[in-house]
Write an enzyme that holds these catalytic residues in place. Sequence first.
Site, mmCIF file in Angstrom:
data_model
loop_
_atom_site.group_PDB
_atom_site.id
_atom_site.type_symbol
_atom_site.label_atom_id
_atom_site.label_comp_id
_atom_site.label_asym_id
_atom_site.label_seq_id
_atom_site.Cartn_x
_atom_site.Cartn_y
_atom_site.Cartn_z
ATOM 1 C CE1 TYR A 1 -4.039 -1.878 -0.112
ATOM 2 C CE2 TYR A 1 -2.892 -3.298 1.440
ATOM 3 C CZ TYR A 1 -3.932 -3.084 0.559
ATOM 4 O OH TYR A 1 -4.867 -4.064 0.351
ATOM 5 C CG PHE B 1 -11.131 -0.896 9.799
ATOM 6 C CD1 PHE B 1 -10.790 -0.678 8.477
ATOM 7 C CD2 PHE B 1 -10.521 -0.122 10.783
ATOM 8 C CE1 PHE B 1 -9.846 0.282 8.146
ATOM 9 C CE2 PHE B 1 -9.589 0.845 10.469
ATOM 10 C CZ PHE B 1 -9.244 1.045 9.143
#
Length: 398
Positions: free
Chosen positions: A123, A398
């Site tokens: 990322y 999450f």
Amino acid sequence: MNDVVVRSLGDDEFRAANALFYGTLHVTPPTDEQWERVRDVYQPGRVLGAFDQQLIGTARSFDAELVVPGGARVPLAAVTGVGVRADRTRRGVLSALMRHQLTDFADRGMVAASLYASEGEIYGRFGYGIGTRFRDCTVHRHRARLRPGVPSGGEVELVTSIDDMRRRLPEVYDRLPLRPGMMTRGAHWWPGLFSMLHRQDGPVTAVVHHGPDGPDGFAVYTVDRDAGTGGTMRLHDLHYADASAFAGLWRFLLSVDLIQEISARHRGLDEPLELLFTDPRACETKEVLDESWLRLVDVESALAARPWRGEPLVLDVTDPVLPRNSGRYRVGSDGVRRTDATPDAQLDVDVLSMVYTGAWRPSALVAAGRITVREPTTADRVDELVLTRSAPWCGTFF
């Protein structure tokens, strides 16, 4: 793949996206019953699919707010559920999803995005940098005696029904003061926690701490039983408003019988757990790892949202994915503005994201070659510029 198409998915396509994502994790997709519990984590309008005539990749997000140094909250896109089908990887599908998603975030006025990275090499090229870190701890219960002077805490209340937890815990979390790096938990986050708790083999217990002004903390745990040596308590979630609630929750946890160890995972780096005990070694840090990865989507708004210290510096920021962010910013205690002045430091947006909440000292990133400074003394000046009172921590997976 030049022919990949990325678009927003409709509600009737969410389960297919879920199955694809589970497949990338080598996990069996949820049953019909499990899907009913978890489907509400999918926020309409925030689920993307990549197609080459069929669904080959997906990514989703949900809206939240990020707490930044100084206490302000900015719009946050919490990114999760990112996956590409195994026979379509390394063909640009992930890049197409990420670029589409970040452009959408910018167009909608999101200031930041955040995710938990399954792999550390992916990322950074999309502008994400390690924004918070955590530690995993083991507390050896029979050695963990509280020091004199540790706050006595308030009353504790057991909640043993997941349905009751679903009603009570969001109310308590919403009352808590949040520290930098933390995020709000909306209606599209909580179903994921309760779905996970439903999948536990044994009983799930929550304890709510009550202070002078009402509920001010909670913990959620399960126990792995061992008839021979005593069980292991596994903390799944623990949050508190102040030192009294922190101590009160741990007084209770340490009082639970038939427990040998307490596994406290994903805790903040500067949470003073070992300092509660007469023997600090009763709390053993097992691992320190990256937690949430942060991405500044609107650099100017993000910089303006938090306070800075000392004399102003000019930062030259490069953002290949969102070029509107690229440019020079004069940043100091008197505010933030764009400028054409000569830069004091040059850095990419992923590195700016790493120092934004105070997770990393800029001088360390200078030493690592991630920040270029005009002169050696600038490194110390940038350290002073971004100085924060505490280590950032997200505390919400999450």
